[in-house]
Motif scaffolding. Structure first.
Motif, PDB file in Angstrom:
ATOM      1  N   GLY A 200     -35.028   5.890  -0.323  1.00 50.84           N
ATOM      2  CA  GLY A 200     -34.072   6.447   0.286  1.00 50.84           C
ATOM      3  C   GLY A 200     -33.132   5.626   0.776  1.00 50.84           C
ATOM      4  N   ALA A 201     -32.691   4.543   0.531  1.00 52.23           N
ATOM      5  CA  ALA A 201     -31.487   4.118   0.403  1.00 52.23           C
ATOM      6  C   ALA A 201     -30.489   4.388  -0.419  1.00 52.23           C
ATOM      7  CB  ALA A 201     -31.682   2.457  -0.064  1.00 52.23           C
ATOM      8  N   ILE A 202     -31.051   5.245  -1.639  1.00 50.93           N
ATOM      9  CA  ILE A 202     -29.917   5.773  -2.343  1.00 50.93           C
ATOM     10  C   ILE A 202     -28.948   6.957  -1.727  1.00 50.93           C
ATOM     11  CG2 ILE A 202     -29.605   7.178  -4.401  1.00 50.93           C
ATOM     12  CD1 ILE A 202     -31.929   5.845  -5.763  1.00 50.93           C
ATOM     13  N   TYR A 203     -29.484   7.668  -0.984  1.00 55.36           N
ATOM     14  CA  TYR A 203     -28.789   8.677  -0.071  1.00 55.36           C
ATOM     15  C   TYR A 203     -27.841   7.936   0.695  1.00 55.36           C
ATOM     16  CZ  TYR A 203     -33.257  11.083  -1.384  1.00 55.36           C
ATOM     17  OH  TYR A 203     -34.263  11.482  -2.184  1.00 55.36           O
ATOM     18  N   PHE A 204     -27.895   6.698   1.174  1.00 53.63           N
ATOM     19  CA  PHE A 204     -26.989   6.334   2.072  1.00 53.63           C
ATOM     20  C   PHE A 204     -25.895   5.513   1.487  1.00 53.63           C
ATOM     21  CE2 PHE A 204     -30.482   7.567   4.819  1.00 53.63           C
ATOM     22  CZ  PHE A 204     -29.606   7.731   6.167  1.00 53.63           C
ATOM     23  N   VAL A 205     -25.759   5.422   0.101  1.00 56.31           N
ATOM     24  CA  VAL A 205     -24.656   4.637  -0.601  1.00 56.31           C
ATOM     25  C   VAL A 205     -23.397   5.640  -0.191  1.00 56.31           C
ATOM     26  CG1 VAL A 205     -23.557   4.407  -2.899  1.00 56.31           C
ATOM     27  CG2 VAL A 205     -25.962   4.047  -2.434  1.00 56.31           C
ATOM     28  N   PRO A 206     -23.374   6.879  -0.400  1.00 51.97           N
ATOM     29  CA  PRO A 206     -22.082   7.895  -0.034  1.00 51.97           C
ATOM     30  C   PRO A 206     -21.642   7.681   1.438  1.00 51.97           C
ATOM     31  CG  PRO A 206     -23.371   8.861  -1.402  1.00 51.97           C
ATOM     32  CD  PRO A 206     -24.406   7.907  -0.861  1.00 51.97           C
ATOM     33  N   ILE A 207     -22.904   7.422   2.237  1.00 52.87           N
ATOM     34  CA  ILE A 207     -22.673   7.248   3.727  1.00 52.87           C
ATOM     35  C   ILE A 207     -21.954   5.961   3.941  1.00 52.87           C
ATOM     36  CG2 ILE A 207     -23.873   7.102   6.097  1.00 52.87           C
ATOM     37  CD1 ILE A 207     -25.457   9.416   4.943  1.00 52.87           C
ATOM     38  N   LEU A 208     -22.613   4.903   3.485  1.00 48.90           N
ATOM     39  CA  LEU A 208     -21.918   3.574   3.651  1.00 48.90           C
ATOM     40  C   LEU A 208     -20.479   3.507   3.092  1.00 48.90           C
ATOM     41  CD1 LEU A 208     -24.932   1.334   2.811  1.00 48.90           C
ATOM     42  CD2 LEU A 208     -23.955   1.656   5.154  1.00 48.90           C
TER      43      LEU A 208
ATOM     44  N   ILE B 135     -22.675   1.816  13.813  1.00 52.04           N
ATOM     45  CA  ILE B 135     -23.671   0.816  13.166  1.00 52.04           C
ATOM     46  C   ILE B 135     -25.109   1.010  13.509  1.00 52.04           C
ATOM     47  CG2 ILE B 135     -23.963  -1.654  13.272  1.00 52.04           C
ATOM     48  CD1 ILE B 135     -21.045  -2.302  13.788  1.00 52.04           C
ATOM     49  N   GLY B 136     -25.337   1.247  14.619  1.00 50.80           N
ATOM     50  CA  GLY B 136     -26.827   1.310  15.096  1.00 50.80           C
ATOM     51  C   GLY B 136     -27.444   2.540  14.569  1.00 50.80           C
ATOM     52  N   LEU B 137     -26.459   3.900  14.452  1.00 50.04           N
ATOM     53  CA  LEU B 137     -27.289   4.994  14.235  1.00 50.04           C
ATOM     54  C   LEU B 137     -27.341   5.109  12.658  1.00 50.04           C
ATOM     55  CD1 LEU B 137     -25.702   7.824  16.121  1.00 50.04           C
ATOM     56  CD2 LEU B 137     -28.078   7.160  16.391  1.00 50.04           C
ATOM     57  N   VAL B 138     -26.646   4.575  11.912  1.00 44.39           N
ATOM     58  CA  VAL B 138     -26.399   4.754  10.338  1.00 44.39           C
ATOM     59  C   VAL B 138     -27.847   3.573   9.908  1.00 44.39           C
ATOM     60  CG1 VAL B 138     -25.541   3.943   8.218  1.00 44.39           C
ATOM     61  CG2 VAL B 138     -24.279   5.245  10.052  1.00 44.39           C
ATOM     62  N   ALA B 139     -27.727   2.308  10.644  1.00 45.07           N
ATOM     63  CA  ALA B 139     -28.964   1.423  10.249  1.00 45.07           C
ATOM     64  C   ALA B 139     -30.302   2.126  10.537  1.00 45.07           C
ATOM     65  CB  ALA B 139     -28.504   0.053  11.044  1.00 45.07           C
ATOM     66  N   LEU B 140     -30.312   2.699  11.759  1.00 44.04           N
ATOM     67  CA  LEU B 140     -31.689   3.271  12.219  1.00 44.04           C
ATOM     68  C   LEU B 140     -32.004   4.147  10.972  1.00 44.04           C
ATOM     69  CD1 LEU B 140     -33.947   3.593  14.269  1.00 44.04           C
ATOM     70  CD2 LEU B 140     -32.422   5.524  15.163  1.00 44.04           C
ATOM     71  N   CYS B 141     -31.120   5.069  10.650  1.00 43.80           N
ATOM     72  CA  CYS B 141     -31.308   6.250   9.616  1.00 43.80           C
ATOM     73  C   CYS B 141     -31.683   5.767   8.349  1.00 43.80           C
ATOM     74  CB  CYS B 141     -30.195   7.085   9.706  1.00 43.80           C
ATOM     75  SG  CYS B 141     -29.938   8.192  11.244  1.00 43.80           S
ATOM     76  N   ALA B 142     -30.943   4.790   7.965  1.00 44.80           N
ATOM     77  CA  ALA B 142     -31.111   4.086   6.579  1.00 44.80           C
ATOM     78  C   ALA B 142     -32.312   3.557   6.484  1.00 44.80           C
ATOM     79  CB  ALA B 142     -29.972   3.312   6.387  1.00 44.80           C
ATOM     80  N   GLY B 143     -32.966   2.693   7.590  1.00 48.94           N
ATOM     81  CA  GLY B 143     -33.934   2.074   7.443  1.00 48.94           C
ATOM     82  C   GLY B 143     -35.154   3.090   7.598  1.00 48.94           C
ATOM     83  N   LEU B 144     -34.969   4.065   8.364  1.00 52.89           N
ATOM     84  CA  LEU B 144     -36.038   4.998   8.320  1.00 52.89           C
ATOM     85  C   LEU B 144     -36.246   5.601   7.028  1.00 52.89           C
ATOM     86  CD1 LEU B 144     -37.996   7.320   9.975  1.00 52.89           C
ATOM     87  CD2 LEU B 144     -35.861   8.615  10.468  1.00 52.89           C
ATOM     88  N   SER B 145     -35.125   6.090   6.528  1.00 53.79           N
ATOM     89  CA  SER B 145     -35.449   6.735   4.958  1.00 53.79           C
ATOM     90  C   SER B 145     -35.963   5.892   4.060  1.00 53.79           C
ATOM     91  CB  SER B 145     -33.889   6.928   4.553  1.00 53.79           C
ATOM     92  OG  SER B 145     -33.329   7.938   5.286  1.00 53.79           O
ATOM     93  N   MET B 146     -35.618   4.510   4.188  1.00 56.30           N
ATOM     94  CA  MET B 146     -36.327   3.631   3.186  1.00 56.30           C
ATOM     95  C   MET B 146     -37.830   3.502   3.587  1.00 56.30           C
ATOM     96  SD  MET B 146     -33.437   0.389   2.473  1.00 56.30           S
ATOM     97  CE  MET B 146     -34.508  -0.261   1.480  1.00 56.30           C
ATOM     98  N   ASN B 147     -38.289   3.885   4.847  1.00 55.85           N
ATOM     99  CA  ASN B 147     -39.736   3.764   5.211  1.00 55.85           C
ATOM    100  C   ASN B 147     -40.279   5.002   5.192  1.00 55.85           C
ATOM    101  OD1 ASN B 147     -40.181   0.955   5.627  1.00 55.85           O
ATOM    102  ND2 ASN B 147     -39.238   0.864   7.421  1.00 55.85           N
ATOM    103  N   LEU B 148     -39.442   5.996   4.808  1.00 52.13           N
ATOM    104  CA  LEU B 148     -40.115   7.126   4.358  1.00 52.13           C
ATOM    105  C   LEU B 148     -40.574   7.116   2.766  1.00 52.13           C
ATOM    106  CD1 LEU B 148     -38.002   9.619   6.394  1.00 52.13           C
ATOM    107  CD2 LEU B 148     -40.314   9.086   6.792  1.00 52.13           C
ATOM    108  N   LYS B 149     -39.291   7.096   2.066  1.00 51.64           N
ATOM    109  CA  LYS B 149     -39.714   6.811   0.706  1.00 51.64           C
ATOM    110  C   LYS B 149     -38.765   5.675   0.243  1.00 51.64           C
ATOM    111  CE  LYS B 149     -40.483  11.755  -0.472  1.00 51.64           C
ATOM    112  NZ  LYS B 149     -39.915  13.027  -1.594  1.00 51.64           N
ATOM    113  N   ILE B 150     -39.277   4.691  -0.554  1.00 58.54           N
ATOM    114  CA  ILE B 150     -38.590   3.628  -0.932  1.00 58.54           C
ATOM    115  C   ILE B 150     -37.215   3.713  -1.511  1.00 58.54           C
ATOM    116  CG2 ILE B 150     -39.396   3.428  -3.214  1.00 58.54           C
ATOM    117  CD1 ILE B 150     -39.050   0.448  -0.607  1.00 58.54           C
TER     118      ILE B 150
END
Length: 555
Positions: free
Chosen positions: A225-233, A208-223
């Motif tokens: 970025g959330a798309i890449y985490f759909v398969p991961i979720l 939970i902590g790592l995926v949230a950190l990585c997903a939030g970081l990705s969205m704050n790199l490029k808006i």
């Protein structure tokens, strides 16, 4: 290399599907001949595993070697790198990350805050330098390989994990230096690979902590970025259930908010710049380019799917549909002018993991890799492998050759800038733009001026974005020229100040005639250095009087 071979290779890079089909036809023709087929199958059966492992280790070492080499060079090679380096240091000095539309400065771009805060951290810790400005991205690229390998080890043997990791680095090379340049993409790559690792192998709370950190970081790199985490979720859902996904989404929201807490990182202005970017529209020609390369990068998945028995196991069931949906969603972002194929770079680890799991499931079912030696599949596998190897090698060769050329004069340019600053102490110096190609690349050294405390009034990338959105330079920018915010403009030698084309079609002049006239009315070409013409403020007395007059009139 003979010119005809060079031209053929560079042409092949532009048509990856044709290259793959040509190689497939060649392999199938060879394998249709009985003695050749028996010889090839015998060689692969006897030496294939050892050769694949040796190649994998060599290619991964090559990837790390190029990253380390680029990090060690005192230069920035990509067009966006100088913008990120300069703005990252300005933010560390308290300047706003996203200025307003009416601001005299033009340096804000639509990347999220973490593209600048991460680089700013290393600039602060290591001291501002062109090498430190690349640390965040090169570390992210290096660790992404480790994270991907560790993800593959969740279900694959060491040799298989190594091979598929190396195959990913081959595909990274097809994107040129985008996987390790100082820009958001390498950090997106690292975040996706770490998110994959957490979703596949970490215990529930850590995942939970790592995926949230990585997903939030990705969205704050490029808006997007959330798309890449759909398969991961989806992997999280299959492994841990809906409650864990809900907790992950809640924690992600907190991570997304956190970078906007500093007073000089305005969420309001960031949203405003995103709206400006939405006015860019879509580029129809980009769709064709995306389709060609998108299908090429899908070849490993398609080969693994034929035939696809036995079916996939949880948490990979339906993972392929998530990849497809994600890829289609990315098209809207990748087809924007100035975007392009680099948006698909973080998709490579996702596709590699999916392909590797399909392959290992077949191995687990059959107990061996004999199915790979069926002529059609062997020909398709070799064609895909060789096409990726050829394209990646050609693109990276061109990249390394260009960077090596830049490195040949980097120290001389930096020395030239130091000499200019010594000759004009206490004067504010800005980098103007003039010319294209190598003349424009001279302006990539502008972060060194910002690191030394000089203001950044105009950044070419930001001005290009604004012009594409239909925004002219504001009146305050003209006032800054007249007021002498910049005492000395450095123009690439032999070129007119601010004579630069916009890269966005139809490639108009980046700076309007009235802007150039204002520069000429207030600055004179008074001196030259080895690499730059110095346009110096013509009348400091007039500038001082103007400042005094405004001070008297101020309430």
């Amino acid at each position: 290399m003979p010119p005809i071979i060079s031209r053929l290779l560079f042409a092949a890079v532009q048509e990856p599907l044709l290259l793959s089909c040509g190689l497939l036809a060649a392999w199938l023709s060879l394998l249709s001949i009985g003695p050749i087929r028996r010889f090839c199958i015998g060689v692969f059966r006897r030496y294939g595993a050892t050769a694949a492992t040796a190649f994998a280790l060599a290619h991964i070492a090559l990837y790390y070697g190029i990253i380390a080499w680029y990090l060690s060079l005192p230069l920035l090679s990509g067009e966006v790198e100088p913008t990120i380096a300069s703005v990252s240091w300005l933010v560390q000095q308290g300047k706003p990350l996203y200025h307003t539309l009416e601001s005299a400065e033009r340096y804000s771009v639509l990347y999220g805050p973490m593209a600048f805060l991460t680089n700013g951290f290393f600039l602060r810790v290591l001291g501002p330098s062109l090498v430190a400005a690349k640390m965040a991205s090169t570390l992210a690229a290096a660790f992404s390989v480790v994270f991907l390998y560790a993800s593959l080890r969740a279900f694959a043997q060491v040799r298989i994990a190594l091979f598929f990791t190396a195959f990913a680095t081959m595909l990274y090379f097809a994107y040129g230096p985008s996987s390790y340049l100082s820009r958001p993409d390498p950090m997106l790559l690292g975040a996706v690979c770490l998110g994959l690792l957490a979703a596949l192998r970490a215990p529930r709370a850590i995942a939970i902590g790592l995926v949230a950190l990585c997903a939030g970081l990705s969205m704050n790199l490029k808006i997007h970025g959330a798309i890449y985490f759909v398969p991961i979720l989806y992997l999280m859902l299959a492994r841990h259930g809906r409650a864990v996904v809900a907790w992950t989404l809640g924690a992600t929201a907190l991570v997304v908010i956190a970078p906007f807490l500093p007073s000089n990182v305005s969420a309001t202005n960031y949203v405003m710049w995103l709206r400006e970017a939405a006015r860019h529209g879509l580029d129809a020609d980009t769709f064709i380019h995306l389709a060609k390369f998108g299908l090429f990068f899908s070849l490993p998945v398609m080969i693994a799917l034929f035939p696809s028995r036995p079916g996939l196991d949880p948490p990979f069931k339906h993972f392929g549909w998530m990849l497809l949906a994600t890829s289609l969603g990315l098209v809207l972002f990748a087809a924007k002018p100035g975007a392009g194929l680099v948006h698909a770079l973080p998709m490579i680890p996702l596709a590699i993991v999916f392909t590797a799991r399909l392959a290992t499931r077949r191995f687990e079912h059959d107990g061996s890799w004999e199915y790979l030696l069926q002529p059609t599949r062997l020909g398709a596998t070799l064609a895909c492998f060789l096409a990726a190897l050829i394209i990646g090698t050609v693109v990276e060769y061109k990249t390394v050759d260009r960077i090596n050329h830049q490195a040949s004069y980097a120290a001389l340019v930096l020395g030239d800038l130091d000499t200019i600053q010594e000759q004009y102490p206490g004067r504010t110096i800005g980098m103007a733009y003039g010319g294209e190609g190598e003349q424009y690349e001279l302006t990539f050294f502008r972060p060194s001026l910002v690191f030394d405390g000089h203001p950044l009034l105009l950044d070419a990338i930001a001005v290009m974005e604004g012009q594409r959105s239909g925004r002219d330079l504001p009146e305050r920018t003209y006032e800054a020229l007249i007021d002498g915010t910049i005492d000395i403009w450095l123009v690439p030698k032999g070129h007119e100040p601010f004579d630069k084309l916009n890269w966005y079609p139809p490639h108009p002049a980046l700076f309007p005639p009235e802007f150039i006239e204002t520069v000429r009315a207030n600055y004179v070409h008074d001196a030259s250095s080895d690499y730059f013409d110095l346009w110096i403020l013509e009348n400091d007395t007039r500038t001082a009087q103007a400042h005094d007059a405004r001070a008297v009139m101020s309430p």
